[in-house]
Design a protein around this motif. Structure first.
Motif, PDB file in Angstrom:
ATOM      1  N   LYS A   1      22.501 -12.492 -26.306  1.00 56.68           N
ATOM      2  CA  LYS A   1      23.466 -13.105 -25.382  1.00 56.68           C
ATOM      3  C   LYS A   1      24.820 -12.403 -25.373  1.00 56.68           C
ATOM      4  O   LYS A   1      25.405 -12.187 -24.323  1.00 56.68           O
ATOM      5  CB  LYS A   1      23.676 -14.583 -25.716  1.00 56.68           C
TER       6      LYS A   1
ATOM      7  N   LYS B   1      22.465 -12.772 -17.436  1.00 61.97           N
ATOM      8  CA  LYS B   1      22.034 -14.138 -17.747  1.00 61.97           C
ATOM      9  C   LYS B   1      20.718 -14.501 -17.061  1.00 61.97           C
ATOM     10  O   LYS B   1      19.922 -15.253 -17.607  1.00 61.97           O
ATOM     11  CB  LYS B   1      23.122 -15.138 -17.383  1.00 61.97           C
TER      12      LYS B   1
ATOM     13  N   THR C   1      17.617 -16.236 -18.824  1.00 60.40           N
ATOM     14  CA  THR C   1      17.125 -17.511 -18.304  1.00 60.40           C
ATOM     15  C   THR C   1      15.641 -17.401 -17.968  1.00 60.40           C
ATOM     16  O   THR C   1      14.854 -18.305 -18.275  1.00 60.40           O
ATOM     17  CB  THR C   1      17.924 -17.927 -17.049  1.00 60.40           C
TER      18      THR C   1
END
Length: 195
Positions: free
Chosen positions: A58, A65, A69
């Motif tokens: 991260k 992202k 995800t």
């Protein structure tokens, strides 16, 4: 008198044969369920590694992202499919759904690996390297467990479908089950090389 004894002997042999078929069906069914339990353990290990990998990445992948995800959504779907399949590994539809969910997770992880290649500092991170190595080792274990499972499923299905076993299998609800296919169709195609 002699014909009665011969008749009783024939009936005893037929009953003994039916019992042997039934017991073999039970044995083969339990073998493939045990094979699935081995896959289940390895898939659980794989699913447990994915959140650690995503969490470690991260900090490096702030503007990636959607990739993270996608990996987590695929992982969560695979966990749900795994739980569903574990509740009844004899249900071929549940095994096929598990295979599809695992294929999506594999695809998401391949996309993640491609993104990691674009970030040298992430690629060099020891935690990421360790997690990727653990994941790779787990993938190999899953492949071996899947092969063993598929072999026992094949033996079970062949025995269950053979005559006269299929009659007894039908009477006692020995259902067919599906083999677990974890490769995506893309993985089966030869890589294209161009110069």
């Amino acid at each position: 008198m002699v014909s009665t004894i011969i008749g009783l002997l024939v009936i005893a042999v037929v009953i003994g044969y039916l019992i042997a078929i039934y017991n073999r069906l039970v044995s083969l069914r339990n073998q493939f369920k045990n094979g699935f339990a081995q896959i289940d353990v390895q898939l659980q290990r794989r699913h447990d590694l994915v959140p650690n990998l995503v969490e470690s990445a991260k900090a490096y992948l702030e503007h990636e992202k959607s990739t993270l995800t996608q990996v987590m959504e695929a992982r969560n779907n695979a966990v749900n499919a795994q739980k569903d399949a574990a509740s009844d590994p004899a249900d071929g539809n549940k095994i096929q759904r598990l295979g599809s969910a695992e294929n999506l997770l594999t695809k998401a992880l391949a996309n993640f690996n491609a993104v990691v290649e674009d970030y040298p500092e992430l690629k060099a991170d020891q935690t990421i390297q360790d997690l990727m190595e653990e994941l790779s080792t787990t993938e190999n274990r899953v492949a071996f467990a899947r092969q063993a499972y598929n072999d026992t499923v094949m033996s079970y299905n062949i025995y269950r479908e053979s005559f006269p076993n299929n009659i007894l299998a039908g009477l006692f609800a020995f259902r067919p089950t599906a083999q677990l296919q974890l490769e995506s169709p893309e993985a089966r195609q030869a890589p294209k090389v161009s110069f």
